[in-house]
Design an enzyme around this catalytic site. Structure first.
Site: not given
Lengths: 548, 548
Positions: A189, A334, A441, A446
């Site tokens: 990554t 991934e 949050k 959210w």
């Protein structure tokens, strides 16, 4: 219980190669040369060269499970390595040529690469770290360019020429049987935080992902396609296109180092590419080039875009100017990477506003991938297009670990936590609204920092805006808007809050504001919110408060 | 060696079901009712019913690995069983409703079926063997029709109603984790010789095959499709279309018992089917119906044909009259069945003679299937479109054995011997020319009996012709042509041999001839050459000899 009578036949890279070489032996890999005629090789020839390359690597001592790295552009030889290395039972490690030297050395050593195949034009980049690679036993240089900087490696590792090695071998290397769950290739990554993490793809995941790439519900490449793979082959297997091409017979167009818009558009026009796959930055470059030059994209049946959200204006301009529909896909290192593509559902007329709304989704869940969204407590949320949570995925081409790095925080009972925050609707279209580390949050709900930033940056006085969450005794977190005004422009927090009021829910409007000269940025130009959070914690920001 | 980091995620029927139910919950299964409005159920509803059915079967005592049979037409409930039975870990056994009673009883007992789900309209057919099924513990009748004939089963097995069972359960059955190599479903071959043989599909093979069905290089079904599955669901998983539909969102059109051309064409016109899949006999029936009636096939983007070679005239008539391209596919019960489809390569203009030539191929090797042709000695032959050998296949959805029947003669070092004789060209297009048991082996070369028969039957005096190999001291075998003349027509062996001379190689022309009143036929109407061979051996045929 009765046993299945099906054959125990492994899914493998060698099987992909055999199919392409035999059924689509006439399809081609076309590599752009930036001036002269492109280099052409049939899939049958690629397969022969892959056999030669495997024989040469075996002669160099490469054995089952050993890692062979590539430090290459998208070209024919890179494609040959894509097949030869996994098919011989070794592991292909595609190195990102844009890494910082320290990261590059780290991942070569972390992966324990034994051989590095490098394009001659990239020798200077690799040479910067060549003295730090104790495990590398040979360098193989593609092309005739100067390779001397690699001689300075501390190991006495030989510096060999790709084409000499192949010329010394015959085709006919016998691909060994492999366990389909064994390692085929790996990619790290390019995480903006911490060291890169290695993902190791299996033969099974590679085969299944290639099947998905040629699914009619996804990119659906066929022998009739000529696919310009602008997305680098060092970036998550070039989105699976090389392997998908060998399963489907699609001709591959490889730009080599010629990634500039003038080369890409010339390639498309000359070779009549039918598909092109790139990140939004590249698409933007092509659009800008088209502002100044006459370009012909008429051969393209579609473009695909991934790696980051494409802005609406980008999709609109391509459609309006060139009649080209760009379809967004979503994935990560991934996830091999195909997680979903944003093809509008049937019945939606191309070119309409509705069509554009669908195409601005992040994707629609691909067959073979399972997705869910979960809240802070890990509870699964409904697919109603409203509930916002962290996106988690699982499936046969999704990683369940990182190479030599357990990192359990990234996994949740068999699901990969993507770090993306978003919604899913009742047809499996998902919309990513923020990164988990950036979402605010507040009072159990959210708030998307990205959404606030996009709205703020649409204000005429605002040049840049980054929104971070700051601790709040009552709401846990509240948004702090960090704003850079355009030169000579003026705006008060109250004015900007009022500007937002009609665009987001009232409780999402920030009451904390600060004005800066610039927003810190990462090396790839994204907003870097870590210094902002640190500065706020250290009380270095001058924060103004407005009543909610 | 380094381990792959990919998740160990099983390929399963439950995963197919979840994808269809969640991502394509609005897609439909539409069952024709022959008069009233069709019955409609969304994929979401199908999934709920599958959960209820699994709960009901579990309550009846069905456990992991137990066999649940269906004796049903293509309809919604059959689709529910397609998902419920494998997803709960049991094994779906689709019974061919056209079997002779003794074969039907044999396979139910051979498979050890514990529950049989039966359409009410088929109760009389099943009742003929109901007293011979000692292992069946329950009959489940779909529909309200008379079920009393099943009460006569010798076991005291209860006769229950499908809809009562489902009404007593709630959705929400928790699909268990399964080993992807465990049995999901089974189907017996309808071999013309000997007892039917059972093929047991795994969850893995079912998932992979469903991926192949939605490959853009194959049928490529998507959410935009409405697929009329005329091919019975008791016949090799209806060519994988039900599972493919749940992966891709294609709506399924189910004809139920209404297999007559007038119903099928009415269904297509009313529901705007975009694809239809059937054997050549059905396509022929639709064509004949169209001779007499106005039919509208304009919604079909293509038709697929399999199970037997479609004659050129059939493909031509559909194209000329209806602009409908029928594409042939090849497969067997042993191959799940998709082995290949005869889509012409790119660049071939639809409607041309070249296009038709390609479409008359048996198929082009599907990605995921490996094919080869071998000679009598087992040596592999080249893909040159000339060399003739037995076709062998291998791959993850190809059988490697038969249920409780090792039959090693059908396998060759991991390859399935298909019993089909043919050629493969350098692009993977294969052409089946004969069955292995019928091909005539003469002087080390093979003569296609089918080819000779087709040429002979094109002679105006010939009604039917079957060609068999008879022993020959010099050439091993030579062809004997068994000819039925048209009423009132006359032709001598010499005339017929001369007629063949320009059409096949000179050495292939039969020198042995016999004239019969009729060719013996199997129960499905194919030429039965076994009695001809026996009659020849017993010197019961009057054979004429002509000089070669």
């Amino acid at each position: 219980m009765i046993p299945s009578t099906m054959q125990d036949f492994p899914l493998s890279v060698a099987a992909i190669l055999r199919h392409g070489a035999r059924v689509y032996g006439r399809s081609e890999c076309v590599t752009w040369t930036g001036g002269g005629p492109p280099r052409r090789a049939t899939f049958a020839a690629i397969a022969g060269n892959a056999e030669r390359l495997a024989a040469a690597l075996a002669r160099l001592g490469v054995r089952r499970g050993d890692r062979v790295a590539t430090f290459c552009w998208n070209n024919q030889e890179h494609l040959e390595a894509y097949f030869a290395v996994p098919a011989m039972g070794a592991v292909l490690h595609t190195l990102n040529i844009r890494l910082f030297p320290e990261q590059l050395a780290h991942i070569i050593n972390h992966a324990d690469d034994q051989v590095v195949i490098v394009d001659d034009s990239l020798v200077p980049l690799l040479a910067r770290v060549v003295h730090e690679l104790p495990a590398v036993e040979a360098f193989v240089v593609v092309g005739d360019g100067d390779a001397s900087p690699l001689q300075a490696n501390g190991n006495g590792a030989p510096v060999l020429r790709y084409h000499d090695l192949l010329a010394a071998e015959e085709p006919g290397f016998g691909w060994p049987d492999v366990d389909e769950r064994s390692a085929a290739s790996m990619c790290y990554t390019s995480g903006t935080t911490g060291d890169p993490k290695g993902v190791v793809y299996s033969h099974r995941s590679t085969f299944l992902h290639a099947m998905a790439v040629q699914s009619a519900s996804m990119i659906g490449i066929t022998e009739a396609d000529r696919v310009l793979t602008i997305v680098p082959m060092f970036h998550v297997n070039a989105w699976g296109l090389p392997y998908g091409a060998f399963l489907s017979g699609a001709t591959l167009h490889m730009p080599g180092p010629f990634m500039q818009p003038e080369h890409l558009t010339e390639f498309i026009a000359a070779e009549k590419s039918t598909l092109a796959s790139a990140v939004p930055t590249i698409w933007n470059g092509i659009l800008a080039h088209g502002d100044q030059h006459e370009i012909d994209l008429s051969s393209l049946r579609a473009g695909t875009s991934g790696g980051a959200a494409a802005p609406r204006i980008l999709l609109e301009r391509f459609e309006q100017r060139y009649g080209l529909r760009i379809i967004q896909g979503w994935g990560m290192t991934e996830t091999s990477p195909l997680g979903g593509m944003a093809f509008p559902p049937p019945g939606v007329e191309p070119g309409t506003a509705e069509d554009m709304d669908w195409r601005l989704k992040s994707g629609r869940v691909a067959a073979g991938v399972e997705m869910r969204i979960v809240d802070d407590a890990g509870a699964e949320l409904p697919w109603d297009g409203e509930a916002v949570g962290e996106i988690e995925v699982r499936g046969p081409w999704i990683t369940g670990a990182y190479h030599r790095d357990p990192a359990p925080a990234k996994f949740d009972g068999g699901w990969l936590r993507t770090g993306d925050i978003g919604t899913i609707d009742d047809r499996g279209f998902f919309q990513i609204t923020d990164r988990a580390k950036d979402v605010i949050k507040s009072g159990g709900e959210w708030i998307s920092s990205v959404e606030l930033e996009n709205h703020l940056m649409a204000h005429p006085a605002v040049a840049e805006a980054a929104v971070i969450g700051i601790p709040d005794p009552r709401w846990d977190e509240r948004p702090l808007a960090c704003v850079v005004l355009r030169p000579g422009a003026a705006a008060t927090p109250g004015e900007l809050a009022a500007f937002l009021a009609g665009k987001v829910a009232r409780w999402q409007v920030p009451e904390y504001w600060t004005f800066l000269d610039e927003i810190p940025k990462t090396t790839v130009g994204k907003f870097d919110k870590k210094p902002l959070r640190a500065d706020h914690k250290a009380a270095k920001l001058k924060v103004e408060h407005v009543e909610r």
